[in-house]
Structure formats: structure tokens, C-alpha cells
Design an enzyme around this catalytic site. Structure first.
Site, PDB file in Angstrom:
ATOM      1  N   GLN A 100      -7.141   7.100   9.670  1.00  0.00           N
ATOM      2  CA  GLN A 100      -6.527   5.596   9.126  1.00  0.00           C
ATOM      3  C   GLN A 100      -7.691   4.678   9.394  1.00  0.00           C
ATOM      4  OE1 GLN A 100      -4.653   3.923   6.605  1.00  0.00           O
ATOM      5  NE2 GLN A 100      -3.716   5.998   7.253  1.00  0.00           N
ATOM      6  N   HIS A 112      27.521 -20.197 -27.648  1.00  0.00           N
ATOM      7  CA  HIS A 112      27.942 -18.774 -27.154  1.00  0.00           C
ATOM      8  C   HIS A 112      29.139 -18.478 -27.503  1.00  0.00           C
ATOM      9  CE1 HIS A 112      23.959 -19.316 -24.775  1.00  0.00           C
ATOM     10  NE2 HIS A 112      24.132 -18.032 -24.149  1.00  0.00           N
ATOM     11  N   ASP A 121      -2.796  11.960   1.223  1.00  0.00           N
ATOM     12  CA  ASP A 121      -3.957  11.214   0.523  1.00  0.00           C
ATOM     13  C   ASP A 121      -4.553  11.710  -0.468  1.00  0.00           C
ATOM     14  OD1 ASP A 121      -3.765   8.772   2.134  1.00  0.00           O
ATOM     15  OD2 ASP A 121      -5.238   9.599   3.594  1.00  0.00           O
ATOM     16  N   GLU A 128       3.044   1.329   6.168  1.00  0.00           N
ATOM     17  CA  GLU A 128       2.453   2.119   4.792  1.00  0.00           C
ATOM     18  C   GLU A 128       2.691   3.435   4.920  1.00  0.00           C
ATOM     19  OE1 GLU A 128      -1.653   1.691   4.003  1.00  0.00           O
ATOM     20  OE2 GLU A 128      -1.419   2.314   2.151  1.00  0.00           O
ATOM     21  N   HIS A 129       2.094   4.172   6.093  1.00  0.00           N
ATOM     22  CA  HIS A 129       2.372   5.497   6.622  1.00  0.00           C
ATOM     23  C   HIS A 129       3.056   5.529   7.851  1.00  0.00           C
ATOM     24  CE1 HIS A 129      -1.600   5.290   4.301  1.00  0.00           C
ATOM     25  NE2 HIS A 129      -1.003   6.049   3.441  1.00  0.00           N
TER      26      HIS A 129
END
Lengths: 433, 433
Positions: free
Chosen positions: A259, A420, A361, A327-328
Site C-alpha cells: 500500500q 397538480h 488490485d 479503502e482496503h
């Protein structure tokens, strides 16, 4: 050195909050410059692209052409070595298979009142994929962005990629070809985003723009948002590893560094209930750093943003992981599944000791474009739905409208929207015209 | 008078393009003011909310309290007349039933290589719903935003609504109660968005903010985007009606005006293959305008932005409709279904003569928060997915990693990411440490 925290410390809550609040990016203020570039491309089209490419990329698109000819793309694919080509094809096929399962189903039904309801998904008419130049030009990212678009059924998929000094990464062209990209244009920066949003003589406009880029590209995407759709604004990458005493310090260190090598702003965090694992991992990181080609970036990331957090037990780790919203998230603990089921904020979860994030990945098939900077609290990785939109469908016959109409009239009047109410009433009773 | 176009005219293409490019909103530049308000609320919390509410809403929240007490909400519900209450309950139940069908399914599988893959959907941990004050405070909008959040499973749903002069619309409170909203706070403007994003002593932060608002609210949502998720930035409403010679001019006129009465910036468009229908509808609009309570807004919208477009046949209308990409598309032609199937850009499609858009606004069950300003080319109406996020799941055992690992190593090396390659190789062969 990476920060070390322990939940047993009396000031843990404050230190953890401060750690979470650490900014890893300084947003360059490029908005005024980018605004001018966009206006110029919108006004002058190709001529503006040629000017900016000459200035920023030292390349003469007037001679070379904005669009990369098919022959050049074919040649790039032909030049890829066999091992890489096989790996790219495997990745392409697995990404396609994974994302096929995300294709949403249309729905249509008639309810008890006779009202026909439903919705329908369709692909966007055209999508643009920005591919950065330089070191961050990854063929895997081309596949991760382009394949889901093609699975969604996007009929026209356009890549823009800067060619500084005239040089294009042949692996990027090869990946574009493998993914079924329809057009490749050698233009980058804010001018490429402007071209995709507003169109030029050579590049017709698209409806959605995806892909990572530098501060200029990110600012341009923010500015054209609304005219076209955009994906998330990607921040520096991050991993959180939860490991217990069975964790292998060398493997964990390798994953933390995988990472960290992306970028000095990347972030790698270990949470464990085993104090000795923290020391072992810290030592393994230092050892592995010595033989790493990108040791400078990885070392800076680890030193500035790395963290080693000791918890009493994994019960304590759950709310911390949800606040980090990584994220991971790698979970290498005894009952990884049970722990995963209780953590809700994460872009992707990698379970067990034999699932390094790097397989995700590249070749697992799931998408590697994932929410960063705690945005996994509210957003998802890239997928097929990012290239589709849902249209709702509604049909009443006269009888269904008689059943449903009075309530619509009542609410229209309650809200002071008489037209309406009338649009319903006039169909139920012609006197209402 | 509304613009009249016909595809038979030699300059149609240019006139249609100019019509499409017409701006209906002038974006006020309030960003600097809003940025300061957000910073102040982030720094001073409740004290800042109290100051701004005193200044902008002429209300003393120090005395009154920021949070609306449950008793006040219950009393508001108790005061709703029976007819409106029944209509609100019907709407709530139908919106819930429609959105239940949007709940996404998790997926988990093992592929031929033994790799376990999948994804999982979870609700955001908290969502904030901005409700405007004044004339645009519609109970139906509260239901349309809140019910999908609750269907998604959001455990904490917070409403903020300004109370100018201390006044809250009781129908808004009633709708919030009916939808299961957990907290209501009487604060509005950019300061409310800041409170939802950053949190104060009274209002804990949320992960996602939805709901319409004025220029200050829209600017604040753009600025906090990234820290929290936001929904689309809503523009003025619009309707496109496709009708043939069987169309009822009075009904069509009523539907055009139902859109126009929202706002002088709203837009109503008719496309037909019948020249006489155009004249009949234009006359009916003028006639109905005379007896409309909101004739001023509706008349201005129709005069400034209305359009009557004559086509040779509906084959010609399909690409025009896709370019307009209307928020609301009514199709009242002979084979409405076949035509609907070929138009892909629309927020919602209303089929047949007996489906006025107003039933969709209130009680059909589909969502009335839909993409405006041509954004139906790339985005969808509000739904359950807007309150959820998807986490991908991945698990390899040693054997699966042996099958998948070499390709990951090849791609890591091809991209110059050696630590990526090593994180896989070290598990396949310990010598790689």
C-alpha cells in the site's frame, strides 16, 4: 516512525481522533486556472487542445493527430510480452465475469389497485475514461474502469491519456484494446476533461467521466459535474489490516508496504490484540524496505502516516475499523468471517491469511477503484451501476387512476399546488377543466 | 409565448440546440459566504447554529432548543385533517412498497480456481435530510426522501428544517413522523448542512445528506461533499409530453401547467406529430391559466421556457427526447410502450393518457426526486441504493492463491510495483521475503 496507539492508554480516544483527522493531502488551489482552460476548450475545441498539449505536454498534436490511430494501438498490443499479455487477458476476463453479476434486473409489476409500476436500467450513451500519464499510468486501472463500462453496455467508451513528449505507455494502449475501448485520444489534464464534457471537433462529448488524475484533473471533474456525471474524486490509497497472534509478520509487512509504495500520502494501518506482533511487523517493514525499488515513497508513507494500534480484543477493533472506513480491509484473524460481518464501512474486505490485497488490485475480478479517505462510510467501489441509470415507469388506466387519484388531489391541494390537483381531477371529472 | 419549433424547418437543428442550451438558472456566487459559515459551525457547533438562526431565521434557538421535542411532532401529526392524513399514509405505504423491491441482493460465490468472491450491501450509519422552509416545504418530499432511507435500513435519520420566525409547517413534521424520522432540528441554510457534516453538541454528524435547498444549501452540499456523501444538486423541474392526435388538449395543458406552477424556472415541453394539437394545447393552457392559484409562476414558466415542437413522426421524436433527457416524460401516443422502450434518457416515464405526472409526485410509490437539467443522461432518481454502499469480499486459500498469484506478480512487476508483487510472492515462496 509510524504512530503507535493502544486502547489501554488513557488518552487513546483523543489520540485516535487526532490520527483520523490527519490530512494526507494538501488540495492545490487550481480552480481558477482550470475554469479558464475549460471555457477555452468549450469555445475553441481542438485548437485549444492543440495549444495546451503543446504547452503542457511538449507535443504537436496538429501534426501527430489528437486521436491515436488504430494501427498504433494494435502495434502496442502486439509488442506486449507473452507473460504480461496472458496476465492482462486473465484480469480482463475475471473482471468481466465478476461485474456481469452486478448487472441490475429491470422490474415491472401491477399492484392491487391496478397501477402498473416498475423501473428499467439503461447504459449511459457514452463514457470517458481519464488515464493519467507518467508513473500512475497503470494498465490494470484501464481494465478496472473500462471493463465494467463495457459490461454495462456503454456503446461508446473513450480514453484520454496525456502523451508527454509524445510518449504513450504501450501497456495502457494494450489494456484499452483488450477492454474494448472505442477511441483513444492523446490529450490529458483539465483540457481532456473539458473535451469529454463539452466536445470538440475530434472528441464528441460523453455523459459520464471516470478515472483518476492529478489536482487539475480532479478540479476539472468537480467543475464539469452536473453537465456530465463523474465518479468519485480519488484520494491516496490506504489499507487497514486486522491480525491476531497467528498473523505472519513478514506477510503483513509486505501488505503494508504494497500500500505504502503507491505514494508518500498512502496509509497503512495494523490493528492487533498481540503486542509482540506489532514489534515483529515493525521490524519486518524496516527489513523489507531495504530491498524495495520504491523504498523512498513507501518509507515516507510508512513513517508519516503508518499506524500500529494495539487493542485488548477485536470487539474493540470493530468500531475503530468502522471509523477508519478503510479503502482496503484485510482480516487475518481466527474467525475472519464473523469479524467481517460486523464491520460495515470498508471498500473491500480481504479475508484470511492467503488474500493479499494485491490479488484484488489485479486479477481477482473485483474492482480496485474503491472509496478512499473514509468515504467508504457512504460510497462504493466502481461497478456496473456507475455506467447505468434507472428510469422509473408508471402506467395507470382509467380505473387505476380512479383508485389512486383522490389521494393525489388531496396532497396537491394540501401543498397548495392546484395545477397538480387539477391534472388528476380533470381526468376523473371533465368539469374540472 | 412558448417557443414553437418544427423539424420541417431548415434551421431546426440550430434552433433546437439553442433551445437545449438555454440556461434556466443563474447560479448565485455564494461560495465564500457559505465556506465561512461551514468553518464557523465546525469550530463553534451549537453556538454558531444559534447565532445564524437568530440572524437569518429571526428565531431564538437558545430558548426554544435546536431539536424539536417529540411532543411537538406528535401534536403536529394529531392536528392533520383526516383526508390529508389518509393520503399521506397511503403515499408512505406505497413508497415503502415500491422501494422494498429496490433492495439489492448480496452475492457470494466460489469460482473455478477456488477463489471466493462476492459483495455485500449495508446501509449508511446515519443520513441527514434537508427540508427547505417556506413555500417549497412539501410533506411529499419528506416522504420521498425519508422512506427510502428507512427501507434501506438507515438506523439514524435526521431532518433539518428552518423555522423562520419560529414557524414550522405542521405537515412536514407529520410526514417526518409517519416516515420514521428519528430527529428533527429547527435549523436551515448552509449552517444546517455544516452541522450534518461536522456535527455539533446537539446534532451528531451523518454520513450522507440528501434533500433540496436554495443556493446556499446547494453550495454547502458541494463544499462538504467528500466528507459526507450527497445526493444530486436539484435544478428546476421539467416535463416532456409526447402526444399524438388522440391526445386530449385539456389534459395535456393541465399536465404542462402542473409542471410550470412549481417555479418560474420550470420547463414544460410538448412534442407531437399533430399541428392542430399544438394550437389546441396552447389555447387550453391560456384558458386554464386564468383560474390557477399559482398563475403567476406557471405563466412565467410557460412563457419563458415552454416549448411546442412539431415532428413529422415519432421516429424523429426519439433522438430529441434523448437529448432533452427530461426529468418527467409523459407518453400519450398510440403505442406508448414501444416508444418508451426506445427512449433511454428520462428520469421517469408516465405511460398512456391516464397517468398524469402528479400521481407520480404523490402516491404512485415511485420516487419524485428525479434527475433534472438533462442529468437523466447519467443519473437516476433517488432510491434505496443512495442510502447504501457495497463492500466487495475476497478470499483465497493457499491453493487459490497459487492459481491466481503468478498473474498478479506479473502485473505488479509490469507496473513497477514491486511491493505488490512481493506481497503475493512471499506467500507462494518464503524466500521472497
Amino acid at each position: 516512525m509510524p504512530v503507535r496507539l493502544a486502547t489501554t492508554e488513557s488518552d487513546f480516544a483523543a489520540r485516535f481522533a487526532a490520527f483520523l483527522a490527519t490530512k494526507r493531502e494538501t488540495a492545490e488551489d487550481v480552480e481558477q486556472v482550470v475554469r479558464a482552460i475549460i471555457a477555452d476548450v468549450a469555445a475553441r475545441g481542438d485548437a485549444a487542445l492543440i495549444d495546451y498539449s503543446r504547452r503542457f505536454d511538449r507535443i504537436d498534436l496538429e501534426t501527430l493527430g489528437i486521436r491515436v490511430p488504430q494501427a498504433e494501438i494494435d502495434a502496442a498490443l502486439g509488442a506486449v510480452d507473452a507473460e504480461t499479455l496472458t496476465a492482462l487477458e486473465l484480469a480482463r476476463d475475471r473482471i468481466a465475469a465478476y461485474h456481469q453479476r452486478q448487472l441490475p434486473k429491470d422490474d415491472r409489476w401491477r399492484d392491487a389497485l391496478g397501477v402498473e409500476l416498475g423501473y428499467r436500467w439503461t447504459p449511459v450513451e457514452a463514457a470517458g475514461l481519464y488515464v493519467p500519464g507518467g508513473t500512475a499510468a497503470y494498465p490494470s486501472s484501464v481494465l478496472m474502469n473500462a471493463v465494467p463500462a463495457k459490461v454495462a453496455g456503454v456503446p461508446r467508451l473513450v480514453v484520454t491519456v496525456p502523451a508527454p513528449g509524445g510518449v504513450l505507455n504501450p501497456l495502457v494502449l494494450a489494456a484499452a484494446k483488450l477492454a474494448g475501448v472505442d477511441e483513444v485520444h492523446r490529450v490529458g489534464g483539465a483540457q481532456a476533461i473539458a473535451a469529454l464534457a463539452y466536445g470538440t471537433e475530434t472528441i464528441r462529448p460523453v455523459a459520464k467521466i471516470v478515472g483518476p488524475g492529478n489536482a487539475f484533473v480532479a478540479a476539472a471533474k468537480r467543475l464539469v459535474f452536473g453537465r456530465v456525471g463523474i465518479d468519485m474524486i480519488a484520494g491516496p490509497s490506504e489499507v487497514l489490516i486486522l491480525a491476531d497472534r497467528h498473523g505472519n509478520p513478514d506477510w503483513i509487512a509486505a501488505d503494508l508496504l504494497a500500500q505504502a509504495e503507491h505514494d508518500p500520502s498512502a496509509q497503512s494501518i495494523l490493528i492487533t490484540d498481540d503486542a509482540s506482533l506489532i514489534d515483529a511487523v515493525a521490524a519486518a517493514v524496516e527489513r523489507q524496505l531495504k530491498t524495495l525499488s520504491r523504498a523512498e515513497a513507501a518509507g515516507a508513507s510508512w513513517r508519516d502516516y503508518g499506524a500500529l494500534i494495539l487493542v485488548r480484543d477485536f470487539e474493540e477493533a470493530i468500531p475503530l475499523a468502522d471509523r477508519i472506513a478503510a479503502e482496503h480491509l484485510e482480516i487475518a484473524t481466527e474467525d475472519a468471517e464473523a469479524l467481517a460481518a460486523r464491520i460495515t464501512n470498508a471498500g473491500a474486505i480481504f479475508l484470511g491469511h492467503h488474500t493479499p490485497e494485491a490479488v484484488g488490485d489485479y486479477v481477482a475480478g473485483s474492482n480496485h477503484v474503491l472509496p478512499t479517505a473514509r468515504s467508504a462510510r457512504f460510497s462504493s467501489g466502481l461497478g456496473v451501476l456507475d455506467f447505468m441509470k434507472r428510469t422509473s415507469l408508471l402506467r395507470c388506466d382509467a380505473e387505476a387512476l380512479r383508485a389512486l387519484g383522490p389521494a393525489a388531489i388531496a396532497l396537491g391541494r394540501a401543498e397548495g399546488l392546484d395545477a397538480h390537483a387539477r391534472s388528476v381531477a380533470i381526468r376523473l371529472n371533465p368539469d374540472h377543466a
